[in-house]
Design an enzyme around this catalytic site. Structure first.
Site, PDB file in Angstrom:
ATOM      1  N   LYS A  53      40.818 -57.799 -91.165  1.00  0.00           N
ATOM      2  CA  LYS A  53      40.341 -56.700 -92.025  1.00  0.00           C
ATOM      3  C   LYS A  53      41.528 -55.888 -92.559  1.00  0.00           C
ATOM      4  O   LYS A  53      41.566 -55.529 -93.734  1.00  0.00           O
ATOM      5  CB  LYS A  53      39.376 -55.803 -91.230  1.00  0.00           C
ATOM      6  CG  LYS A  53      38.047 -56.501 -90.944  1.00  0.00           C
ATOM      7  CD  LYS A  53      37.208 -55.821 -89.873  1.00  0.00           C
ATOM      8  CE  LYS A  53      36.002 -56.700 -89.538  1.00  0.00           C
ATOM      9  NZ  LYS A  53      35.161 -56.157 -88.462  1.00  0.00           N
ATOM     10  N   GLN A  97      35.207 -51.101 -84.445  1.00  0.00           N
ATOM     11  CA  GLN A  97      34.998 -52.503 -84.065  1.00  0.00           C
ATOM     12  C   GLN A  97      34.199 -52.581 -82.761  1.00  0.00           C
ATOM     13  O   GLN A  97      34.551 -51.956 -81.771  1.00  0.00           O
ATOM     14  CB  GLN A  97      36.366 -53.197 -83.903  1.00  0.00           C
ATOM     15  CG  GLN A  97      36.268 -54.679 -83.637  1.00  0.00           C
ATOM     16  CD  GLN A  97      35.676 -55.460 -84.822  1.00  0.00           C
ATOM     17  OE1 GLN A  97      36.052 -55.275 -85.964  1.00  0.00           O
ATOM     18  NE2 GLN A  97      34.713 -56.329 -84.536  1.00  0.00           N
ATOM     19  N   ASP A 120      30.404 -50.383 -92.500  1.00  0.00           N
ATOM     20  CA  ASP A 120      29.690 -51.466 -91.809  1.00  0.00           C
ATOM     21  C   ASP A 120      28.191 -51.415 -92.104  1.00  0.00           C
ATOM     22  O   ASP A 120      27.469 -52.371 -91.843  1.00  0.00           O
ATOM     23  CB  ASP A 120      29.881 -51.325 -90.286  1.00  0.00           C
ATOM     24  CG  ASP A 120      30.875 -52.324 -89.728  1.00  0.00           C
ATOM     25  OD1 ASP A 120      31.141 -53.335 -90.407  1.00  0.00           O
ATOM     26  OD2 ASP A 120      31.371 -52.089 -88.612  1.00  0.00           O
TER      27      ASP A 120
END
Ligand code: NAD
Length: 281
Positions: A53, A97, A120
């Site tokens: 990412k 994460q 997200d």
């Protein structure tokens, strides 16, 4: 033989578009989109994902920061970090994460992220917006699947879509996105009669996390098959949730694993970060 849906090529196009828009934003408004990634502990898979990412963000011209904390961080300290990122005007996207260590309530952390920076798409407000059909940041993997279906010129309106898996990050949001595109949607899980349901699908999206769960012989001839699964076998080989060889004999189009849905997730994360930076949801 089914047409292959090339996720790598589509993801490269999404990234190129994002990069061009970032350059325009910088030139016209002096604005550089910023993505902050929070990683806790030493989970090896998380480290790989976060590196991917960060690399993508840098390649596309974003500012990106990794906030790596020891697994012993307290919940309050992690909440304080998220609040600090919420308040930072240079940070447009925040990604925590998962998984987080057991002593931390992941739901609480996700709910603390500013929903407008929730790239997200996991915040309950964004999940609610999706279920109400309102604009909002959407989870990256199902968003990537929708883009693949569009690129494959797959008609959705009025057709039967079957989603295998009902997780909050893939299956459920996927079903809602297909519904919003006017498909007639069925969601399957462990208690479902899979051969029967799969046999009805004009569009089949599988996100179960079980290697080769879906047999080729169950698939309706001509169906479009999207395999979200990424399962590492003992020999190190990556396989999907669908028996690829036999499914390709019946489907009209199918995603490979790897090289199908996988590359789309990061590409859509970049798109979401750009969207968050421009307030364009
Ligand atoms: P999850 O474990 O949270 O959810 C799996 C879902 O599948 C559950 O709802 C469960 O009911 C259903 N399921 C499991 N076994 C089943 C069975 N035998 N029959 C019917 N339904 C069954 O998983 P997830 O996070 O949604 O991920 C699913 C898969 O997608 C995994 O392989 C994961 O690695 C992959 N994934 C890939 C990407 C990507 O970028 N390509 C992103 C997210 C997840």
């Amino acid at each position: 033989m089914a047409q292959l849906i090339d996720g790598k090529a589509v993801a490269a196009r999404v990234r190129a578009d994002v990069k061009a828009e970032v350059e325009r934003l910088k030139a016209q408004r002096g604005l550089t989109p910023g993505l902050a990634v929070v990683r806790v502990g030493e989970d090896p898979a998380s480290k790989i994902y976060v590196n991917g990412k960060k690399k993508a963000a840098q390649e596309l011209g974003f500012n990106s920061w990794e906030h790596h904390r020891d697994a012993s961080i307290s919940q309050d300290e992690l909440l304080a970090l998220v609040r600090q990122l919420n308040a930072d005007p240079a940070v447009h996207g925040i990604l925590v994460q998962l998984p987080l260590p057991r002593h931390i309530d992941a739901e609480l952390i996700i709910s603390t992220v500013n929903p407008e920076k929730d790239v997200d798409g996991f915040h309950p407000l964004n999940a609610g917006r999706l279920s109400l059909g309102r604009p909002g940041l959407r989870p990256c993997t199902p968003l990537g699947v929708m883009r693949l279906l569009e690129e494959a010129k797959c008609e959705l309106s009025g057709r039967r879509a079957v989603v295998v898996g009902r997780s909050n990050i893939v299956g459920k949001p996927q079903a809602l996105m297909l519904l919003q595109a006017d498909a007639t949607v069925t969601i399957c899980h462990r208690k479902s009669d899979l051969p029967r349901e799969v046999g009805q699908a004009d569009i089949l999206v599988v996100a179960a996390g079980v290697p080769e769960l879906i047999r080729g012989e169950w698939i309706k001839p001509g169906a479009v098959v999207i395999d979200v699964g990424q399962n590492r076998k003992a020999d190190g080989k990556l396989v999907g949730d669908v028996e690829f060889q036999s499914a390709s004999q019946r489907a009209s189009a199918i995603t490979p694993v790897p090289g199908g849905v996988g590359p789309m997730t990061i590409a859509m994360l970049m798109r979401n970060t750009l969207t968050a930076a421009t307030g364009g949801v």
